[in-house]
Design a protein around this motif. Structure first.
Motif, mmCIF file in Angstrom:
data_model
loop_
_atom_site.group_PDB
_atom_site.id
_atom_site.type_symbol
_atom_site.label_atom_id
_atom_site.label_comp_id
_atom_site.label_asym_id
_atom_site.label_seq_id
_atom_site.Cartn_x
_atom_site.Cartn_y
_atom_site.Cartn_z
ATOM 1 N N ILE A 25 47.650 54.406 13.156
ATOM 2 C CA ILE A 25 48.993 54.168 12.940
ATOM 3 C C ILE A 25 49.324 52.549 12.836
ATOM 4 C CG2 ILE A 25 51.409 54.430 12.863
ATOM 5 C CD1 ILE A 25 50.946 56.893 14.474
ATOM 6 N N VAL A 26 49.532 52.008 11.522
ATOM 7 C CA VAL A 26 50.227 50.639 11.587
ATOM 8 C C VAL A 26 51.508 50.788 11.253
ATOM 9 C CG1 VAL A 26 50.102 48.401 10.340
ATOM 10 C CG2 VAL A 26 47.895 49.628 10.720
ATOM 11 N N HIS A 27 52.348 50.075 12.366
ATOM 12 C CA HIS A 27 54.077 50.203 12.237
ATOM 13 C C HIS A 27 54.439 48.950 11.737
ATOM 14 C CE1 HIS A 27 57.875 51.638 12.624
ATOM 15 N NE2 HIS A 27 58.043 50.270 13.309
ATOM 16 N N LEU A 28 55.107 48.751 10.932
ATOM 17 C CA LEU A 28 55.771 47.378 10.225
ATOM 18 C C LEU A 28 57.323 47.630 10.910
ATOM 19 C CD1 LEU A 28 54.976 47.215 6.549
ATOM 20 C CD2 LEU A 28 53.773 46.448 8.656
ATOM 21 N N GLY A 29 57.602 46.498 11.715
ATOM 22 C CA GLY A 29 58.827 46.434 12.148
ATOM 23 C C GLY A 29 58.977 46.921 13.669
ATOM 24 N N ILE A 30 58.113 46.744 14.809
ATOM 25 C CA ILE A 30 58.153 47.197 15.832
ATOM 26 C C ILE A 30 59.038 46.510 16.911
ATOM 27 C CG2 ILE A 30 56.106 45.592 16.649
ATOM 28 C CD1 ILE A 30 55.277 47.863 18.455
ATOM 29 N N GLY A 31 60.546 46.806 16.628
ATOM 30 C CA GLY A 31 61.422 46.510 17.724
ATOM 31 C C GLY A 31 61.615 47.814 18.654
ATOM 32 N N ALA A 32 63.030 47.538 19.328
ATOM 33 C CA ALA A 32 63.097 48.528 20.347
ATOM 34 C C ALA A 32 63.135 50.144 19.836
ATOM 35 C CB ALA A 32 64.542 48.168 20.836
ATOM 36 N N PHE A 33 63.886 50.169 18.435
ATOM 37 C CA PHE A 33 64.191 51.496 18.005
ATOM 38 C C PHE A 33 62.646 52.188 17.935
ATOM 39 C CE2 PHE A 33 64.227 54.756 14.997
ATOM 40 C CZ PHE A 33 65.390 55.758 15.425
ATOM 41 N N HIS A 34 61.815 51.761 17.358
ATOM 42 C CA HIS A 34 60.320 52.280 16.946
ATOM 43 C C HIS A 34 59.990 52.450 18.401
ATOM 44 C CE1 HIS A 34 56.493 53.162 15.908
ATOM 45 N NE2 HIS A 34 55.780 52.289 16.756
ATOM 46 N N ARG A 35 59.920 51.614 19.355
ATOM 47 C CA ARG A 35 59.328 51.943 20.669
ATOM 48 C C ARG A 35 60.107 53.095 21.246
ATOM 49 N NH1 ARG A 35 59.778 46.594 23.510
ATOM 50 N NH2 ARG A 35 60.972 45.839 21.548
ATOM 51 N N ALA A 36 61.191 53.312 21.046
ATOM 52 C CA ALA A 36 61.969 54.500 21.966
ATOM 53 C C ALA A 36 62.164 55.602 20.907
ATOM 54 C CB ALA A 36 63.427 54.015 22.066
ATOM 55 N N HIS A 37 61.415 55.660 19.571
ATOM 56 C CA HIS A 37 61.422 56.726 18.875
ATOM 57 C C HIS A 37 60.156 57.177 18.356
ATOM 58 C CE1 HIS A 37 62.448 59.123 15.375
ATOM 59 N NE2 HIS A 37 63.652 59.567 16.075
ATOM 60 N N GLN A 38 59.620 56.746 17.197
ATOM 61 C CA GLN A 38 58.396 57.289 16.608
ATOM 62 C C GLN A 38 57.203 57.068 17.805
ATOM 63 O OE1 GLN A 38 59.576 54.218 14.214
ATOM 64 N NE2 GLN A 38 61.262 55.799 14.287
ATOM 65 N N ALA A 39 57.176 55.822 18.541
ATOM 66 C CA ALA A 39 56.051 55.714 19.502
ATOM 67 C C ALA A 39 56.139 56.805 20.503
ATOM 68 C CB ALA A 39 56.177 54.212 19.998
ATOM 69 N N VAL A 40 57.507 57.145 21.126
ATOM 70 C CA VAL A 40 57.575 58.192 22.027
ATOM 71 C C VAL A 40 57.024 59.502 21.249
ATOM 72 C CG1 VAL A 40 59.224 59.496 23.277
ATOM 73 C CG2 VAL A 40 59.305 57.032 23.176
ATOM 74 N N PHE A 41 57.282 59.861 20.179
ATOM 75 C CA PHE A 41 56.990 61.103 19.501
ATOM 76 C C PHE A 41 55.447 61.101 19.355
ATOM 77 C CE2 PHE A 41 61.280 61.561 17.869
ATOM 78 C CZ PHE A 41 61.433 63.102 17.911
ATOM 79 N N THR A 42 54.798 59.965 19.258
ATOM 80 C CA THR A 42 53.273 59.829 19.094
ATOM 81 C C THR A 42 52.550 59.976 20.378
ATOM 82 O OG1 THR A 42 53.548 58.519 17.037
ATOM 83 C CG2 THR A 42 51.411 58.316 18.221
ATOM 84 N N GLU A 43 53.393 59.419 21.253
ATOM 85 C CA GLU A 43 52.763 59.507 22.711
ATOM 86 C C GLU A 43 52.879 60.986 23.448
ATOM 87 O OE1 GLU A 43 52.035 57.971 26.939
ATOM 88 O OE2 GLU A 43 51.905 56.871 24.855
ATOM 89 N N LEU A 44 53.901 61.408 23.035
ATOM 90 C CA LEU A 44 54.365 63.134 23.532
ATOM 91 C C LEU A 44 53.454 63.976 22.646
ATOM 92 C CD1 LEU A 44 57.924 63.241 23.948
ATOM 93 C CD2 LEU A 44 56.204 62.876 25.957
ATOM 94 N N ALA A 45 53.214 63.578 21.360
ATOM 95 C CA ALA A 45 52.148 64.557 20.518
ATOM 96 C C ALA A 45 50.414 64.318 21.176
ATOM 97 C CB ALA A 45 51.977 64.090 19.198
ATOM 98 N N ALA A 46 50.354 63.147 21.701
ATOM 99 C CA ALA A 46 48.931 62.935 21.972
ATOM 100 C C ALA A 46 48.788 63.619 23.344
ATOM 101 C CB ALA A 46 48.693 61.133 22.178
ATOM 102 N N ARG A 47 49.846 63.661 24.178
ATOM 103 C CA ARG A 47 49.875 64.216 25.558
ATOM 104 C C ARG A 47 49.493 65.845 25.402
ATOM 105 N NH1 ARG A 47 54.638 61.410 29.197
ATOM 106 N NH2 ARG A 47 53.866 59.232 28.789
ATOM 107 N N ALA A 48 50.138 66.367 24.389
ATOM 108 C CA ALA A 48 50.192 67.827 23.926
ATOM 109 C C ALA A 48 48.873 68.270 23.487
ATOM 110 C CB ALA A 48 51.392 68.183 23.069
ATOM 111 N N THR A 49 48.376 67.178 22.684
ATOM 112 C CA THR A 49 47.030 67.901 22.081
ATOM 113 C C THR A 49 45.784 67.306 22.654
ATOM 114 O OG1 THR A 49 47.167 65.904 20.360
ATOM 115 C CG2 THR A 49 48.385 68.009 19.749
ATOM 116 N N GLY A 50 45.741 66.107 23.434
ATOM 117 C CA GLY A 50 44.780 65.580 23.976
ATOM 118 C C GLY A 50 43.972 64.465 22.918
ATOM 119 N N GLU A 51 44.647 64.509 21.578
ATOM 120 C CA GLU A 51 44.094 63.395 20.691
ATOM 121 C C GLU A 51 44.252 62.079 20.889
ATOM 122 O OE1 GLU A 51 45.791 64.788 16.725
ATOM 123 O OE2 GLU A 51 44.747 66.357 16.739
#
Length: 497
Positions: A25-51
């Motif tokens: 994933i390339v994310h444009l505009g990596i401010g606090a919101f992205h780090r607390a939102h989409q990046a968290v969803f991506t983190e939790l998805a990776a933990r759930a799937t092992g990907e």
């Protein structure tokens, strides 16, 4: 000096963050919101799937500050979830690195073009989309990037630094098409806007096409446009989480807790929501495993969020700032303003909405004020009231037009517009800068109402001129006598305080 947080040395007692093995994933505009939102969803998805193929390359648009915060930490950072009664801390490792286009445009273009990258996401705020007043692409805003795109498409690898998010994105997509053609393969990709705009995917898709048409001769533009239509999906999405600016005191508190310094710390409320149109060009993270909603139609969700949550947020910000409140939480505690917010929520906005399947919008509206009352979020009235001419059309405009269309005057929205107008008048009359992309127009309106002297401008005259500003409200609502009368009644009360 305290050591910095790093993924290679996680403090005892904390779960190991995800360690991606590549950028997906390339994310444009990596401010606090992205780090607390989409990046968290991506983190939790990776933990759930092992990907481990969904690492994020963040791109910081305005300065190198986020890069300088996260790169020494190997991309890892902590998220404090701050509730009214309790808080928790977790580490996020889904961000691989951060790039700054002023120095690393070539790296960002290469990442977007890479076959292992399948998604580009954006949180660049409304004004980051470089739209003119009517909503079309502001070619001047992206002019330098479009000139570079033309040179790159002609085979001149200029290597010029990007100056806009939209320009960077279209250059990256063009680079992907060229790389796919050279490798004789297909490289479909999904571009996902996560900004608070109605139909954000459709808006972004139109801007990308407009950029190509403005930059290239007809034949070259046609070829790139054909590829965009065939191999690039631009779905809509709706995001929701309150993420205030992190303070030095919060960083100090986490340092005392962890024993290491985290310059990338973000703080957020417990609530988080992500609704995504299920229309992808290729692979994606299993975000639904982290609580995201995949749907065929995002529109009812985003309309409800923009009109209920974001609309109320802006009312509280403008009115709270006028009343001398520093934070949104303090403003919610002001009974008079809270009553006006409830009027906007339940009398103006709610009747204009069709609830998405399974959603209780009355309960959601009640939760909005509860969330805003959480002092841990710390959203300031100055922060939220900025860029209002970009926010009003999508946060209040639709509600106002819909209510007027059925013969109802939206009094909560009238109060909101009056508060905004009076805020602009006082800032201009006091010689202070107005933090808004249309600041020059706003100051000129106030000055004209005072015959050249902003300090002499009468509040009703300013309000009438401001709400009639082109592009602010839809369907000539800004000159509707019913609405204007309601606004002027509120202006009189606000100006007298």
């Amino acid at each position: 000096m305290t050591a910095r947080l790093h993924r290679a040395a996680v403090p005892a007692g904390l779960d190991q963050p995800v360690t991606p093995d590549q950028v997906g994933i390339v994310h444009l505009g990596i401010g606090a919101f992205h780090r607390a939102h989409q990046a968290v969803f991506t983190e939790l998805a990776a933990r759930a799937t092992g990907e481990r193929g969904w690492g994020i390359l963040g791109v910081t648009q305005r300065s190198a500050s986020v890069r300088d915060q996260l790169r020494p930490q190997g991309g890892v950072y902590s998220v404090v979830t701050a509730g009214t009664r309790a808080s928790s801390l977790d580490l996020v490792g889904s961000v691989v690195d951060v790039a700054w286009p002023a120095e690393e445009t070539a790296r960002v273009l290469a990442a977007i073009a890479a076959p292992t990258t399948h998604v580009v996401t954006l949180t660049v705020t409304e004004k980051g989309y470089c739209r003119a007043v009517g909503g079309d692409l502001d070619v001047d805003c992206v002019g330098a990037d479009l000139a570079t795109l033309a040179a790159e498409e002609a085979g001149d690898g200029t290597g010029a630094a990007s100056t806009s998010a939209i320009g960077l994105l279209v250059r990256g997509l063009a680079a992907r098409r060229r790389a796919a053609a050279a490798a004789r393969d297909r490289r479909p990709i999904t571009v996902l806007s996560c900004d608070n705009m109605l139909d954000n995917g459709h808006v972004l898709e139109r801007l990308l096409r407009s950029a190509v048409e403005a930059a290239l001769p007809a034949a070259a533009a046609s070829e790139l446009l054909h590829w965009l239509a065939a191999d690039v999906a631009v779905p809509c999405s709706m995001v929701d989480r309150i993420v205030p600016a992190t303070t030095a005191a919060q960083r100090d508190a986490v340092e005392r807790e962890l024993g290491v310094r985290d310059e990338g710390l973000v703080v957020a409320e417990p609530f988080r929501q992500w609704v995504i149109e299920d229309r992808f060009a290729g692979p994606r993270p299993a975000w639904e495993m982290a609580g995201a909603t995949l749907t065929a139609d995002v529109a009812p969700w985003e309309r409800a969020k923009l009109r209920l949550l974001n609309g109320t947020h802006s009312l509280l910000a403008c009115a709270g700032r006028l009343a001398g409140h520093e934070t949104i939480a303090q403003t919610v505690g002001d009974a008079a303003i809270a009553a006006r917010a409830r009027r906007l929520l339940f009398e103006d906005a709610l009747p204009t909405l069709t609830p998405p399947d399974g959603a209780d919008l009355t309960a959601y509206g009640e939760s909005v004020l509860e969330r805003f009352a959480n002092p841990a979020t710390g959203h300031t009235t100055v922060q939220v009231s900025s860029d209002s001419t970009q926010k009003i059309p999508i946060r209040w405009g639709g509600t106002i037009a819909d209510r007027l269309a059925v013969g109802v005057v939206p009094h909560g929205a009238a109060f909101a517009l009056a508060a905004w107008s009076e805020l602009v008048r006082r800032e201009a009359a006091g010689g202070r800068s107005v933090d808004d992309p249309r600041a020059g127009e706003l100051r000129a309106i106030v000055a004209a109402a005072g015959a050249g002297d902003p300090a002499q401008a009468a509040p009703p005259d300013v309000a009438c001129a401001l709400v009639a500003l082109p592009g602010l409200l839809p369907d000539a609502a800004g000159t509707d006598e019913r609405l204007v009368d309601a606004i002027l009644a509120e202006v009189d009360g606000l100006a007298a305080r």
